[in-house]
Design a protein around this motif. Sequence first.
Motif, PDB file in Angstrom:
ATOM      1  N   ASN A  56      68.526  33.515 -54.255  1.00  0.00           N
ATOM      2  CA  ASN A  56      69.022  34.826 -53.829  1.00  0.00           C
ATOM      3  C   ASN A  56      68.124  35.972 -54.264  1.00  0.00           C
ATOM      4  O   ASN A  56      68.298  37.099 -53.824  1.00  0.00           O
ATOM      5  CB  ASN A  56      70.437  35.064 -54.359  1.00  0.00           C
ATOM      6  N   GLN A  57      67.172  35.735 -55.132  1.00  0.00           N
ATOM      7  CA  GLN A  57      66.284  36.792 -55.610  1.00  0.00           C
ATOM      8  C   GLN A  57      65.005  36.902 -54.783  1.00  0.00           C
ATOM      9  O   GLN A  57      64.218  37.816 -54.991  1.00  0.00           O
ATOM     10  CB  GLN A  57      65.907  36.526 -57.074  1.00  0.00           C
ATOM     11  N   SER A  58      64.791  35.975 -53.885  1.00  0.00           N
ATOM     12  CA  SER A  58      63.518  35.901 -53.170  1.00  0.00           C
ATOM     13  C   SER A  58      63.612  36.460 -51.758  1.00  0.00           C
ATOM     14  O   SER A  58      64.684  36.590 -51.191  1.00  0.00           O
ATOM     15  CB  SER A  58      63.050  34.448 -53.086  1.00  0.00           C
ATOM     16  N   ALA A  59      62.446  36.765 -51.222  1.00  0.00           N
ATOM     17  CA  ALA A  59      62.316  37.162 -49.821  1.00  0.00           C
ATOM     18  C   ALA A  59      61.342  36.191 -49.168  1.00  0.00           C
ATOM     19  O   ALA A  59      60.459  35.642 -49.821  1.00  0.00           O
ATOM     20  CB  ALA A  59      61.795  38.586 -49.710  1.00  0.00           C
ATOM     21  N   CYS A  60      61.517  35.966 -47.886  1.00  0.00           N
ATOM     22  CA  CYS A  60      60.627  35.089 -47.131  1.00  0.00           C
ATOM     23  C   CYS A  60      60.139  35.826 -45.898  1.00  0.00           C
ATOM     24  O   CYS A  60      60.854  36.674 -45.350  1.00  0.00           O
ATOM     25  CB  CYS A  60      61.340  33.824 -46.693  1.00  0.00           C
ATOM     26  N   GLU A  61      58.937  35.479 -45.478  1.00  0.00           N
ATOM     27  CA  GLU A  61      58.361  36.090 -44.280  1.00  0.00           C
ATOM     28  C   GLU A  61      58.006  34.986 -43.300  1.00  0.00           C
ATOM     29  O   GLU A  61      57.424  33.972 -43.686  1.00  0.00           O
ATOM     30  CB  GLU A  61      57.127  36.903 -44.661  1.00  0.00           C
ATOM     31  N   PHE A  62      58.362  35.187 -42.037  1.00  0.00           N
ATOM     32  CA  PHE A  62      58.104  34.232 -40.973  1.00  0.00           C
ATOM     33  C   PHE A  62      57.324  34.940 -39.878  1.00  0.00           C
ATOM     34  O   PHE A  62      57.610  36.099 -39.566  1.00  0.00           O
ATOM     35  CB  PHE A  62      59.424  33.712 -40.396  1.00  0.00           C
ATOM     36  N   GLN A  63      56.377  34.248 -39.296  1.00  0.00           N
ATOM     37  CA  GLN A  63      55.576  34.865 -38.236  1.00  0.00           C
ATOM     38  C   GLN A  63      55.417  33.904 -37.079  1.00  0.00           C
ATOM     39  O   GLN A  63      55.259  32.704 -37.259  1.00  0.00           O
ATOM     40  CB  GLN A  63      54.197  35.244 -38.783  1.00  0.00           C
ATOM     41  N   LEU A  64      55.451  34.462 -35.883  1.00  0.00           N
ATOM     42  CA  LEU A  64      55.194  33.718 -34.657  1.00  0.00           C
ATOM     43  C   LEU A  64      54.261  34.574 -33.824  1.00  0.00           C
ATOM     44  O   LEU A  64      54.491  35.771 -33.664  1.00  0.00           O
ATOM     45  CB  LEU A  64      56.512  33.464 -33.918  1.00  0.00           C
ATOM     46  N   GLY A  65      53.188  33.986 -33.333  1.00  0.00           N
ATOM     47  CA  GLY A  65      52.171  34.769 -32.646  1.00  0.00           C
ATOM     48  C   GLY A  65      51.204  35.320 -33.676  1.00  0.00           C
ATOM     49  O   GLY A  65      51.093  34.793 -34.790  1.00  0.00           O
ATOM     50  N   THR A  66      50.510  36.395 -33.318  1.00  0.00           N
ATOM     51  CA  THR A  66      49.488  36.921 -34.229  1.00  0.00           C
ATOM     52  C   THR A  66      49.477  38.441 -34.244  1.00  0.00           C
ATOM     53  O   THR A  66      49.913  39.090 -33.297  1.00  0.00           O
ATOM     54  CB  THR A  66      48.091  36.394 -33.848  1.00  0.00           C
ATOM     55  N   PHE A  67      48.964  38.976 -35.337  1.00  0.00           N
ATOM     56  CA  PHE A  67      48.787  40.416 -35.481  1.00  0.00           C
ATOM     57  C   PHE A  67      47.305  40.767 -35.570  1.00  0.00           C
ATOM     58  O   PHE A  67      46.942  41.873 -35.898  1.00  0.00           O
ATOM     59  CB  PHE A  67      49.533  40.927 -36.724  1.00  0.00           C
ATOM     60  N   GLU A  68      46.431  39.809 -35.300  1.00  0.00           N
ATOM     61  CA  GLU A  68      44.988  40.032 -35.352  1.00  0.00           C
ATOM     62  C   GLU A  68      44.549  40.921 -34.196  1.00  0.00           C
ATOM     63  O   GLU A  68      44.899  40.662 -33.044  1.00  0.00           O
ATOM     64  CB  GLU A  68      44.235  38.704 -35.301  1.00  0.00           C
ATOM     65  N   PRO A  69      43.772  41.968 -34.451  1.00  0.00           N
ATOM     66  CA  PRO A  69      43.385  42.903 -33.391  1.00  0.00           C
ATOM     67  C   PRO A  69      42.527  42.287 -32.294  1.00  0.00           C
ATOM     68  O   PRO A  69      42.573  42.732 -31.155  1.00  0.00           O
ATOM     69  CB  PRO A  69      42.616  44.006 -34.120  1.00  0.00           C
ATOM     70  N   GLU A  70      41.772  41.231 -32.606  1.00  0.00           N
ATOM     71  CA  GLU A  70      40.927  40.632 -31.577  1.00  0.00           C
ATOM     72  C   GLU A  70      41.681  39.628 -30.702  1.00  0.00           C
ATOM     73  O   GLU A  70      41.151  39.122 -29.724  1.00  0.00           O
ATOM     74  CB  GLU A  70      39.708  39.949 -32.209  1.00  0.00           C
ATOM     75  N   SER A  71      42.935  39.361 -31.033  1.00  0.00           N
ATOM     76  CA  SER A  71      43.719  38.387 -30.282  1.00  0.00           C
ATOM     77  C   SER A  71      44.330  39.004 -29.026  1.00  0.00           C
ATOM     78  O   SER A  71      44.683  40.174 -29.000  1.00  0.00           O
ATOM     79  CB  SER A  71      44.850  37.849 -31.159  1.00  0.00           C
ATOM     80  N   ALA A  72      44.469  38.182 -28.004  1.00  0.00           N
ATOM     81  CA  ALA A  72      45.111  38.620 -26.765  1.00  0.00           C
ATOM     82  C   ALA A  72      46.590  38.267 -26.768  1.00  0.00           C
ATOM     83  O   ALA A  72      47.240  38.328 -25.740  1.00  0.00           O
ATOM     84  CB  ALA A  72      44.418  37.977 -25.570  1.00  0.00           C
ATOM     85  N   ASN A  73      47.123  37.896 -27.919  1.00  0.00           N
ATOM     86  CA  ASN A  73      48.511  37.488 -28.030  1.00  0.00           C
ATOM     87  C   ASN A  73      49.296  38.543 -28.796  1.00  0.00           C
ATOM     88  O   ASN A  73      48.742  39.261 -29.614  1.00  0.00           O
ATOM     89  CB  ASN A  73      48.582  36.142 -28.762  1.00  0.00           C
ATOM     90  N   GLY A  74      50.588  38.600 -28.546  1.00  0.00           N
ATOM     91  CA  GLY A  74      51.472  39.443 -29.331  1.00  0.00           C
ATOM     92  C   GLY A  74      52.001  38.666 -30.521  1.00  0.00           C
ATOM     93  O   GLY A  74      51.636  37.503 -30.728  1.00  0.00           O
ATOM     94  N   GLY A  75      52.867  39.287 -31.298  1.00  0.00           N
ATOM     95  CA  GLY A  75      53.411  38.584 -32.450  1.00  0.00           C
ATOM     96  C   GLY A  75      54.680  39.221 -32.968  1.00  0.00           C
ATOM     97  O   GLY A  75      54.990  40.375 -32.653  1.00  0.00           O
ATOM     98  N   ILE A  76      55.410  38.442 -33.734  1.00  0.00           N
ATOM     99  CA  ILE A  76      56.595  38.937 -34.432  1.00  0.00           C
ATOM    100  C   ILE A  76      56.517  38.431 -35.866  1.00  0.00           C
ATOM    101  O   ILE A  76      56.126  37.291 -36.116  1.00  0.00           O
ATOM    102  CB  ILE A  76      57.911  38.493 -33.759  1.00  0.00           C
ATOM    103  N   ARG A  77      56.853  39.307 -36.797  1.00  0.00           N
ATOM    104  CA  ARG A  77      56.911  38.965 -38.215  1.00  0.00           C
ATOM    105  C   ARG A  77      58.287  39.403 -38.700  1.00  0.00           C
ATOM    106  O   ARG A  77      58.684  40.554 -38.502  1.00  0.00           O
ATOM    107  CB  ARG A  77      55.816  39.699 -38.973  1.00  0.00           C
ATOM    108  N   ILE A  78      59.008  38.458 -39.298  1.00  0.00           N
ATOM    109  CA  ILE A  78      60.354  38.746 -39.798  1.00  0.00           C
ATOM    110  C   ILE A  78      60.366  38.501 -41.299  1.00  0.00           C
ATOM    111  O   ILE A  78      60.034  37.409 -41.765  1.00  0.00           O
ATOM    112  CB  ILE A  78      61.409  37.849 -39.121  1.00  0.00           C
ATOM    113  N   ARG A  79      60.726  39.524 -42.050  1.00  0.00           N
ATOM    114  CA  ARG A  79      60.876  39.396 -43.504  1.00  0.00           C
ATOM    115  C   ARG A  79      62.369  39.420 -43.788  1.00  0.00           C
ATOM    116  O   ARG A  79      63.077  40.360 -43.409  1.00  0.00           O
ATOM    117  CB  ARG A  79      60.188  40.556 -44.222  1.00  0.00           C
ATOM    118  N   ILE A  80      62.851  38.355 -44.444  1.00  0.00           N
ATOM    119  CA  ILE A  80      64.278  38.231 -44.750  1.00  0.00           C
ATOM    120  C   ILE A  80      64.450  38.222 -46.263  1.00  0.00           C
ATOM    121  O   ILE A  80      63.738  37.521 -46.972  1.00  0.00           O
ATOM    122  CB  ILE A  80      64.870  36.922 -44.176  1.00  0.00           C
TER     123      ILE A  80
END
Length: 144
Positions: A56-80
């Motif tokens: 209960n003291q921790s946080a986790c981060e999950f990512q799908l896709g990318t946040f790299e500027p050279e990428s042609a893909n989008g992304g989502i990052r969820i921190r819970i």
Amino acid sequence: MGKSIAFTKLRLQDGRLDLRIETCDERGVVSCEIHATDRELERFADDLHGFRNVSNQSACEFQLGTFEPESANGGIRIRIRFHAPGTLALTVSQRQAPQEPGGDRVHAAASMHVLSEPALLDDFISQWSGLVAGSRDEATLRCL
């Protein structure tokens, strides 16, 4: 649409799944589209399942896709993280695949903060497993 994070399957082509992701709260909607491989979808599911074992003291981060500027893909990052007893605080950052007006690569990005509950996250994980398996076209995490 109520407060939620919704993942909707758009199309499957060349071994990649295109998804639309919409995060909604009382003020508005943040939307993006991403492309993900089967392996990326399965890893995201494994990461979500692993969150159940976090203290209960921790946080986790999950990512799908990318946040790299050279990428042609989008992304989502969820921190819970655990917010209060029975409540999860989520920070959702989304980045749209680049548009090229006038030859410049422009990435639209936005973040939103929402609250949910562990039971709602469990329901979402079940829906996500169905989306990855191909038996569902949408997985939605309902928020408070």
